[in-house]
Write an enzyme that holds these catalytic residues in place. Structure first.
Site, short mmCIF file in Angstrom:
data_model
loop_
_atom_site.label_atom_id
_atom_site.label_comp_id
_atom_site.label_asym_id
_atom_site.label_seq_id
_atom_site.Cartn_x
_atom_site.Cartn_y
_atom_site.Cartn_z
N GLY A 76 0.81 -1.22 0.00
CA GLY A 76 0.00 0.00 0.00
C GLY A 76 0.84 1.26 0.00
O GLY A 76 1.80 1.37 0.74
N SER A 77 0.48 2.23 -0.81
CA SER A 77 1.32 3.41 -0.96
C SER A 77 0.54 4.51 -1.68
O SER A 77 -0.64 4.38 -1.94
CB SER A 77 2.59 3.04 -1.73
OG SER A 77 2.28 2.21 -2.84
#
Length: 217
Positions: free
Chosen positions: A185-186
């Site tokens: 996740g980013s």
């Protein structure tokens, strides 16, 4: 197709799955337990494969449009003060990537890389307001004939522990081509000149190399 950054993970995942399948088949007699272990190992491999997928996309290169650099959801559209490079107000557009999104970063526009810098930092959740300034991140500025200088920032999330950035100062880059990779996740932030026409809305799904983020007429 899979991204080259996933070669080691895919290889290790494949070996692990093969070993688990072999050992469970030979040393576990309980049918339900054997099947549960084998299914879990196969699911793990499928997760690894889908995470590192790198779909090939035909990009129509255009000088007066900025394309989405990543797949994800548009979570920010606002004027902000950009303090690292421009040190003035810019239009920020942020795209959040969940673990199930394609995590390839693509150049949103063509031009020359004027600035590229890595910053170690924290691992706040990617949608945190301070993630852009405090998380592990890279800052890249591309000079484009139409838009001038445009900054984009790869930001690690709570799960991400590695940002890959291919941009080097002085490079000539082409819109839609591979610019790097962020694991798990980013988020990616774009900082555009004020007055740029925005073509997306909050919570809209963006597709890297396809969705038109902004236009200059």
């Amino acid at each position: 197709m899979f991204h080259k950054e996933g070669t080691q993970s895919i290889l290790l995942g494949t070996i692990f799955t093969a070993v688990v399948l072999l050992l469970s088949d030979n040393f576990i007699d309980t049918i339900w337990l054997k099947m549960a272990i084998q299914i879990a190992a196969l699911l793990l491999l499928i997760i690894i494969l889908q995470f590192f997928r790198n779909p090939k996309r035909t990009v129509i290169i255009t000088e007066n449009q900025i394309l989405a650099p990543v797949d994800g959801k548009v979570v920010v559209i606002e004027e902000v003060y950009e303090s690292e490079y421009f040190k003035d107000k810019r239009l920020q557009i942020s795209i959040f990537m969940s673990p199930i999104n394609v995590h390839v970063t693509r150049y949103g526009l063509s031009g020359i890389v004027k600035f590229s810098k890595y910053h170690p930092g924290k691992f706040l959740v990617a949608w945190h307001p301070k993630a852009s300034e405090e998380n592990e991140r890279t800052t890249i500025v591309i000079e484009n004939k139409t838009f001038g200088e445009v900054l984009y920032r790869q930001i690690a999330g709570a799960l991400a522990r590695r940002i890959v950035n291919y941009a080097e100062e002085g490079m000539q880059v082409i819109q839609g081509t591979d610019a790097g990779f962020i694991k798990f996740g980013s988020r990616v932030d774009l900082f555009l000149p004020l007055g740029t026409e925005v073509n997306v809305e909050l919570n809209q799904k963006a597709i890297g190399g396809k969705t038109i983020i902004a236009t200059k007429r």
